[in-house]
Design a protein around this motif. Structure first.
Motif, PDB file in Angstrom:
ATOM      1  N   GLY A  53      -0.396  -5.114  -1.862  1.00  0.00           N
ATOM      2  CA  GLY A  53      -1.462  -4.217  -1.426  1.00  0.00           C
ATOM      3  C   GLY A  53      -1.139  -2.752  -1.601  1.00  0.00           C
ATOM      4  N   TRP A  54       0.094  -2.363  -1.346  1.00  0.00           N
ATOM      5  CA  TRP A  54       0.425  -0.951  -1.472  1.00  0.00           C
ATOM      6  C   TRP A  54       0.460  -0.513  -2.933  1.00  0.00           C
ATOM      7  CZ3 TRP A  54       4.986   0.688  -3.765  1.00  0.00           C
ATOM      8  CH2 TRP A  54       5.958  -0.278  -3.956  1.00  0.00           C
ATOM      9  N   HIS A  55       0.687  -1.468  -3.860  1.00  0.00           N
ATOM     10  CA  HIS A  55       0.610  -1.145  -5.285  1.00  0.00           C
ATOM     11  C   HIS A  55      -0.821  -0.753  -5.658  1.00  0.00           C
ATOM     12  CE1 HIS A  55       4.309  -3.774  -5.518  1.00  0.00           C
ATOM     13  NE2 HIS A  55       4.701  -2.667  -6.136  1.00  0.00           N
ATOM     14  N   LEU A  56      -1.771  -1.488  -5.104  1.00  0.00           N
ATOM     15  CA  LEU A  56      -3.178  -1.195  -5.356  1.00  0.00           C
ATOM     16  C   LEU A  56      -3.540   0.192  -4.828  1.00  0.00           C
ATOM     17  CD1 LEU A  56      -5.933  -2.208  -6.376  1.00  0.00           C
ATOM     18  CD2 LEU A  56      -6.312  -3.142  -4.101  1.00  0.00           C
ATOM     19  N   LEU A  57      -3.021   0.547  -3.665  1.00  0.00           N
ATOM     20  CA  LEU A  57      -3.282   1.881  -3.114  1.00  0.00           C
ATOM     21  C   LEU A  57      -2.730   2.986  -4.007  1.00  0.00           C
ATOM     22  CD1 LEU A  57      -2.607   1.301   0.692  1.00  0.00           C
ATOM     23  CD2 LEU A  57      -4.798   1.702  -0.429  1.00  0.00           C
ATOM     24  N   ILE A  58      -1.566   2.777  -4.555  1.00  0.00           N
ATOM     25  CA  ILE A  58      -0.977   3.771  -5.453  1.00  0.00           C
ATOM     26  C   ILE A  58      -1.819   3.908  -6.720  1.00  0.00           C
ATOM     27  CG2 ILE A  58       1.023   4.280  -6.922  1.00  0.00           C
ATOM     28  CD1 ILE A  58       2.784   3.106  -4.699  1.00  0.00           C
ATOM     29  N   VAL A  59      -2.263   2.789  -7.271  1.00  0.00           N
ATOM     30  CA  VAL A  59      -3.098   2.827  -8.473  1.00  0.00           C
ATOM     31  C   VAL A  59      -4.405   3.561  -8.184  1.00  0.00           C
ATOM     32  CG1 VAL A  59      -4.412   1.395 -10.085  1.00  0.00           C
ATOM     33  CG2 VAL A  59      -2.068   0.781  -9.511  1.00  0.00           C
ATOM     34  N   LEU A  60      -5.036   3.260  -7.049  1.00  0.00           N
ATOM     35  CA  LEU A  60      -6.282   3.943  -6.672  1.00  0.00           C
ATOM     36  C   LEU A  60      -6.067   5.437  -6.460  1.00  0.00           C
ATOM     37  CD1 LEU A  60      -7.910   1.334  -4.270  1.00  0.00           C
ATOM     38  CD2 LEU A  60      -8.586   1.905  -6.608  1.00  0.00           C
ATOM     39  N   LEU A  61      -4.933   5.812  -5.886  1.00  0.00           N
ATOM     40  CA  LEU A  61      -4.614   7.229  -5.680  1.00  0.00           C
ATOM     41  C   LEU A  61      -4.445   7.950  -7.017  1.00  0.00           C
ATOM     42  CD1 LEU A  61      -3.937   9.479  -3.642  1.00  0.00           C
ATOM     43  CD2 LEU A  61      -1.552   8.787  -3.829  1.00  0.00           C
TER      44      LEU A  61
END
Length: 80
Positions: A7-15
């Protein structure tokens, strides 16, 4: 490969996407991507539909071409 994606990988990609495109352009980008996907899907469906009748039409075209060939009658060759 994507098994370790959390999940935190997805947040980094979205950022990163937010930083690259900016918050104002994201809705327009999403809309254009959706429209492009819809057009692509419609074109693929149209190509599949064109392929099906083309196979049937090619066999009927050959039959109708040979049936509509001009006939030469011996009576029409004589001049009055």
């Amino acid at each position: 490969m994507l098994g370790n994606f959390q999940g935190w990988h997805l947040l980094i990609v979205l950022l990163v996407i937010l930083l690259l495109f900016g918050a104002a352009k994201l809705p327009a980008l999403a809309k254009s991507m959706g429209q492009s996907a819809r057009v692509f899907k419609g074109e693929m469906k149209a190509m599949k539909e064109e392929d099906k009748p083309a196979d049937a039409a090619s066999s009927t075209t050959v039959e109708s071409t040979s049936a509509s060939a001009p006939r030469t009658d011996s009576a029409s060759d004589h001049k009055p």
